[in-house]
Design a protein around this motif. Sequence first.
Motif, mmCIF file in Angstrom:
data_model
loop_
_atom_site.group_PDB
_atom_site.id
_atom_site.type_symbol
_atom_site.label_atom_id
_atom_site.label_comp_id
_atom_site.label_asym_id
_atom_site.label_seq_id
_atom_site.Cartn_x
_atom_site.Cartn_y
_atom_site.Cartn_z
ATOM 1 N N ALA A 1 0.944 -1.406 -0.018
ATOM 2 C CA ALA A 1 -0.084 -0.119 0.139
ATOM 3 C C ALA A 1 0.873 1.463 0.033
ATOM 4 N N ALA A 2 1.925 1.324 0.787
ATOM 5 C CA ALA A 2 2.910 2.310 0.900
ATOM 6 C C ALA A 2 3.482 2.740 -0.660
ATOM 7 N N GLN A 3 3.715 1.417 -1.140
ATOM 8 C CA GLN A 3 4.556 1.468 -2.564
ATOM 9 C C GLN A 3 3.561 2.412 -3.674
ATOM 10 N N GLN A 4 2.222 1.859 -3.611
ATOM 11 C CA GLN A 4 1.079 2.495 -4.225
ATOM 12 C C GLN A 4 0.917 3.791 -4.041
ATOM 13 N N GLN A 5 0.925 4.342 -2.813
ATOM 14 C CA GLN A 5 0.922 5.417 -2.505
ATOM 15 C C GLN A 5 1.894 6.558 -3.157
ATOM 16 N N ALA A 6 3.203 5.817 -3.103
ATOM 17 C CA ALA A 6 4.121 6.694 -3.489
ATOM 18 C C ALA A 6 4.190 6.893 -5.014
ATOM 19 N N GLU A 7 3.769 5.720 -5.667
ATOM 20 C CA GLU A 7 3.702 5.709 -7.074
ATOM 21 C C GLU A 7 2.707 6.725 -7.490
ATOM 22 N N ALA A 8 1.548 6.852 -6.466
ATOM 23 C CA ALA A 8 0.672 7.629 -7.123
ATOM 24 C C ALA A 8 0.907 9.251 -6.975
ATOM 25 N N LYS B 1 4.267 10.162 -6.952
ATOM 26 C CA LYS B 1 5.024 10.558 -8.473
ATOM 27 C C LYS B 1 4.310 10.817 -9.447
ATOM 28 N N LYS B 2 3.263 10.143 -9.915
ATOM 29 C CA LYS B 2 2.670 10.457 -10.936
ATOM 30 C C LYS B 2 1.854 11.895 -11.066
ATOM 31 N N ALA B 3 1.537 12.208 -9.837
ATOM 32 C CA ALA B 3 0.699 13.533 -9.601
ATOM 33 C C ALA B 3 1.569 14.501 -9.667
ATOM 34 N N VAL B 4 2.927 14.441 -9.283
ATOM 35 C CA VAL B 4 4.012 15.440 -9.372
ATOM 36 C C VAL B 4 4.216 15.464 -11.097
ATOM 37 N N GLU C 1 13.509 5.960 -15.141
ATOM 38 C CA GLU C 1 13.260 6.168 -13.797
ATOM 39 C C GLU C 1 14.110 7.323 -13.302
ATOM 40 N N GLN C 2 15.478 7.344 -13.694
ATOM 41 C CA GLN C 2 16.370 8.351 -13.611
ATOM 42 C C GLN C 2 15.891 9.772 -13.903
ATOM 43 N N VAL C 3 15.285 9.795 -15.080
ATOM 44 C CA VAL C 3 14.793 11.180 -15.344
ATOM 45 C C VAL C 3 13.742 11.453 -14.540
ATOM 46 N N GLU C 4 12.722 10.549 -14.268
ATOM 47 C CA GLU C 4 11.581 10.863 -13.420
ATOM 48 C C GLU C 4 12.120 11.400 -11.873
ATOM 49 N N ARG C 5 13.136 10.681 -11.399
ATOM 50 C CA ARG C 5 13.837 10.958 -10.120
ATOM 51 C C ARG C 5 14.203 12.363 -10.209
ATOM 52 N N GLN C 6 14.920 12.972 -11.419
ATOM 53 C CA GLN C 6 15.452 13.929 -11.575
ATOM 54 C C GLN C 6 14.127 15.187 -11.645
ATOM 55 N N VAL C 7 13.373 15.014 -12.422
ATOM 56 C CA VAL C 7 12.115 15.904 -12.651
ATOM 57 C C VAL C 7 11.395 16.087 -11.134
ATOM 58 N N GLN D 1 1.454 17.228 -12.770
ATOM 59 C CA GLN D 1 1.557 18.562 -12.576
ATOM 60 C C GLN D 1 2.710 19.283 -13.365
ATOM 61 N N HIS D 2 3.840 18.921 -13.508
ATOM 62 C CA HIS D 2 5.061 19.655 -13.954
ATOM 63 C C HIS D 2 5.315 19.332 -15.536
ATOM 64 N N LEU D 3 4.640 18.291 -15.983
ATOM 65 C CA LEU D 3 5.030 17.922 -17.422
ATOM 66 C C LEU D 3 4.007 18.254 -18.317
ATOM 67 N N THR D 4 3.958 18.841 -19.364
ATOM 68 C CA THR D 4 2.956 18.622 -20.424
ATOM 69 C C THR D 4 2.602 17.502 -21.019
ATOM 70 N N ASP D 5 1.619 17.328 -21.838
ATOM 71 C CA ASP D 5 1.255 16.004 -22.346
ATOM 72 C C ASP D 5 2.286 15.489 -23.127
ATOM 73 N N GLU D 6 2.965 16.192 -24.071
ATOM 74 C CA GLU D 6 4.131 15.834 -25.097
ATOM 75 C C GLU D 6 5.453 15.404 -24.244
ATOM 76 N N ALA D 7 5.622 16.165 -23.257
ATOM 77 C CA ALA D 7 6.835 15.710 -22.388
ATOM 78 C C ALA D 7 6.602 14.334 -21.527
ATOM 79 N N ARG D 8 5.230 13.831 -21.302
ATOM 80 C CA ARG D 8 5.104 13.020 -20.384
ATOM 81 C C ARG D 8 5.002 11.712 -21.399
ATOM 82 N N LYS D 9 4.333 12.176 -22.651
ATOM 83 C CA LYS D 9 4.451 10.967 -23.522
ATOM 84 C C LYS D 9 6.135 10.731 -24.030
ATOM 85 N N ARG D 10 6.696 11.673 -24.239
ATOM 86 C CA ARG D 10 8.332 11.333 -24.510
ATOM 87 C C ARG D 10 8.801 10.446 -23.592
#
Length: 116
Positions: free
Chosen positions: A36-43, A45-48, A73-79, A51-60
């Motif tokens: 449950a904690a992992q699922q919450q952390a993943e949710a 992460k997706k919310a952040v 994963e490294q890029v996600e952590r950086q963002v 919030q900070h990426l446009t649709d095109e950037a998210r697709k890329r």
Amino acid sequence: MSGSPDEEKLEELRQKKMEQLQDRAESQQGEAGQEAAQQQAEAQKKAVLRQHLTDEARKRLNTVKMSKPQFGEQVERQVISLARSGRIQGKIDDEKMKQLLKELKPDSQSFDIQRR
């Protein structure tokens, strides 16, 4: 006459079995809590990212994650770290995502094959 050796052994076995079942139940509850904690952390992460990426950037980013999961994963952590530190002004669009990918891209080795 509860003092017979067979009854004592049987009671001892019952007690051990009960302890094993309790231990197993506790470990399953611990695993469920971790999941449950992992699922919450993943949710979160997706919310952040949403919030900070446009649709095109998210697709890329998703395309990169499909081809190179560890790099994605490294890029996600950086963002996410940039977003949490407040260094992102507005949203990251596709061009900024390309720049970020170039900066974080691991050095690729080039091979020169010479045929004789």
